[in-house]
Design a protein around this motif. Structure first.
Motif, short mmCIF file in Angstrom:
data_model
loop_
_atom_site.label_atom_id
_atom_site.label_comp_id
_atom_site.label_asym_id
_atom_site.label_seq_id
_atom_site.Cartn_x
_atom_site.Cartn_y
_atom_site.Cartn_z
N LYS A 108 19.31 41.71 50.53
CA LYS A 108 19.89 40.39 50.35
C LYS A 108 21.28 40.59 49.75
N VAL A 109 22.30 39.93 50.33
CA VAL A 109 23.67 40.07 49.86
C VAL A 109 24.10 38.77 49.20
N MET A 110 24.70 38.88 48.02
CA MET A 110 25.22 37.69 47.34
C MET A 110 26.61 38.00 46.79
N TRP A 111 27.38 36.93 46.59
CA TRP A 111 28.77 37.03 46.12
C TRP A 111 28.92 36.34 44.77
N ARG A 112 29.77 36.89 43.95
CA ARG A 112 30.21 36.21 42.73
C ARG A 112 31.58 36.74 42.34
N ARG A 113 32.28 35.99 41.48
CA ARG A 113 33.59 36.43 41.01
C ARG A 113 33.43 37.33 39.79
N PRO A 118 33.73 30.06 38.94
CA PRO A 118 33.00 29.66 40.16
C PRO A 118 33.79 29.97 41.43
N ILE A 119 33.07 30.14 42.52
CA ILE A 119 33.68 30.32 43.83
C ILE A 119 33.94 28.95 44.42
N VAL A 120 35.18 28.72 44.86
CA VAL A 120 35.56 27.42 45.41
C VAL A 120 35.31 27.43 46.91
N LEU A 121 34.38 26.59 47.34
CA LEU A 121 34.07 26.48 48.76
C LEU A 121 34.89 25.38 49.43
N SER A 122 35.15 24.32 48.69
CA SER A 122 35.97 23.22 49.19
C SER A 122 36.47 22.45 47.98
N ARG A 123 37.20 21.39 48.22
CA ARG A 123 37.75 20.61 47.10
C ARG A 123 36.66 20.04 46.21
N LEU A 149 32.85 40.23 43.93
CA LEU A 149 31.82 41.25 44.01
C LEU A 149 30.77 40.84 45.03
N CYS A 150 30.48 41.72 45.99
CA CYS A 150 29.31 41.51 46.84
C CYS A 150 28.23 42.47 46.35
N ILE A 151 27.05 41.94 46.12
CA ILE A 151 25.95 42.69 45.52
C ILE A 151 24.78 42.69 46.49
N LYS A 162 30.09 46.04 45.87
CA LYS A 162 31.44 46.41 46.30
C LYS A 162 32.41 45.39 45.72
N ARG A 163 33.53 45.89 45.23
CA ARG A 163 34.56 45.05 44.61
C ARG A 163 35.70 44.87 45.60
N ILE A 164 36.01 43.61 45.90
CA ILE A 164 37.09 43.29 46.83
C ILE A 164 38.12 42.44 46.09
N THR A 165 39.33 42.95 45.99
CA THR A 165 40.40 42.23 45.30
C THR A 165 41.15 41.36 46.30
N VAL A 166 41.26 40.07 45.97
CA VAL A 166 41.97 39.12 46.83
C VAL A 166 43.29 38.77 46.15
N ASP A 167 44.39 39.14 46.78
CA ASP A 167 45.73 38.79 46.29
C ASP A 167 46.24 37.59 47.08
N VAL A 168 46.55 36.52 46.36
CA VAL A 168 47.08 35.31 46.99
C VAL A 168 48.60 35.33 46.79
N GLU A 169 49.33 35.36 47.88
CA GLU A 169 50.78 35.51 47.81
C GLU A 169 51.47 34.16 47.95
N PHE A 170 52.52 33.95 47.14
CA PHE A 170 53.29 32.71 47.21
C PHE A 170 54.66 32.96 46.58
N PRO A 171 55.67 32.17 46.97
CA PRO A 171 57.02 32.35 46.41
C PRO A 171 57.05 31.91 44.94
N PRO A 172 58.07 32.34 44.20
CA PRO A 172 58.12 32.03 42.77
C PRO A 172 58.26 30.54 42.50
#
Length: 351
Positions: A108-113, A118-123, A149-151, A162-172
């Protein structure tokens, strides 16, 4: 003589007959303590060893007993079929993270930060834990940047992640808490700019078009960073007029863009006052317009906001001086009033 055979039914393979190993698998062996107990040994068990085994005795009629060997396998994350350990995505775009795992029983695979947020799925939807091999992030924002983290678990220790780093890019972006700063000459003052950028922004200060550089005892530059947020501070010591007063600009730039903030530093020792959000500023009587000066007024507004900004006058009692016990005169005292929506500005009085 009674003989015993072991057969792997799933592979239709005779494993042993009596004391001899028939299968060409060195991990199999057989033993017996007497003529009544025969044991089949499997060392370094592999998944292909899973299945039904039959112990068969060559009596007449033949007798047999069937047993099942279950081989469990701890979970393992298949990197080749999973998202890489670092992902970069532009802000407000969508991102999908994948985590494939194998093992037996099926994991069974689950995700958490990693930071516990919390993980944002929608607004309108947030979860602390999400089940499934895929994590879909819609219109991702900078606040969702970080490690996910996927566990994988299947009841057979150990669990793996497994640890996956998400970089969100945006201008200053720059936020200036105080765009107008006043201080008397001879004192020290600190100017602040707050930045947000990713990738990390290059930041610096400009004064009169030239870059501000540190100077011992005069100029101190500080910069602090936390994730995608930054804080720029410029401290000017022993303010001297007119050189140190005027406009300062804080600049932030990265590969996606550039922005700036402006701070006006003025001398509080001069005839200067600040009017903020609908307050009333009382001016000295001599600041009132006078027809004797052909309409020239000894005051200057740096900025003007709409018809609701006006100079009001009120009269106040004023006692004259002189020997005759004289009658009281009245002095005109002007007031400057701006609408509540008006931003701060500086009123310079040159009277």
């Amino acid at each position: 003589m009674t003989k015993v055979a072991w057969i792997h039914i799933d592979r239709q393979m005779i494993v042993t007959i009596h004391k001899h190993v028939i299968a060409r698998v060195p991990r199999f062996s057989v033993s017996h303590d007497n003529q009544k107990t025969w044991l089949l040994h499997v060392s370094a068990v592999q998944q292909e060893d899973r299945g039904y085994y039959m112990c068969q005795v060559n009596t007449n009629p033949m007798i047999s007993q069937v047993g099942y060997l279950q081989v469990v396998v701890p979970p393992n994350i298949v990197d080749e079929e999973s998202t890489e350990s670092a992902v970069a995505v532009r802000e407000h775009q969508n991102a999908t993270l994948t985590c494939k795992a194998d093992g037996f029983p099926a994991p069974k695979v689950m995700w958490r930060r990693e930071d516990g947020q919390p993980i944002v799925l929608s607004r309108h939807s947030k979860v602390n834990v999400l089940d499934g091999e895929q994590l879909s992030l819609s219109r991702i924002s900078r606040t969702e940047m970080g490690a996910y983290l996927c566990i994988a678990t299947n009841g057979v220790p150990p669990s793996v992640s497994k640890r996956i780093t998400v970089d969100v890019e945006f201008p200053p972006m720059i936020w200036v808490p105080n765009q107008l700063v006043g201080a008397p000459a001879g004192t020290n003052v600190t100017l602040d700019c707050h930045t947000e950028a990713h990738p990390r922004a290059i930041t610096y200060w400009l004064r009169a078009g030239a870059m501000v550089l540190p100077a011992a005892g005069k100029l101190r530059l500080e910069a602090a960073e936390n994730s995608y947020r930054g804080h720029m501070r410029l401290t000017v010591a022993q303010l001297a007029a007119p050189h140190d007063f005027g406009n300062y600009r804080c600049i932030a730039k990265n590969s996606l863009g550039e922005t700036e903030g402006s701070i006006r530093l003025y001398d509080l020792g001069a005839s200067t006052a600040e009017l903020i959000y609908g307050e009333t500023l009382r001016l000295p009587p001599e600041a009132a317009p006078s027809a004797a000066k052909d309409g020239d007024t000894p005051y200057v507004l740096q900025q003007v906001w709409g018809p609701d900004a006006c100079l009001q006058h009120r009269t106040s009692p004023h006692s004259g001086s002189g020997g005759g016990g004289g009658g009281g005169g009245r002095r005109r005292s002007p007031q400057l009033r701006l609408p509540p929506s008006a931003p701060p500005f500086v009123f310079h009085y040159f009277g």
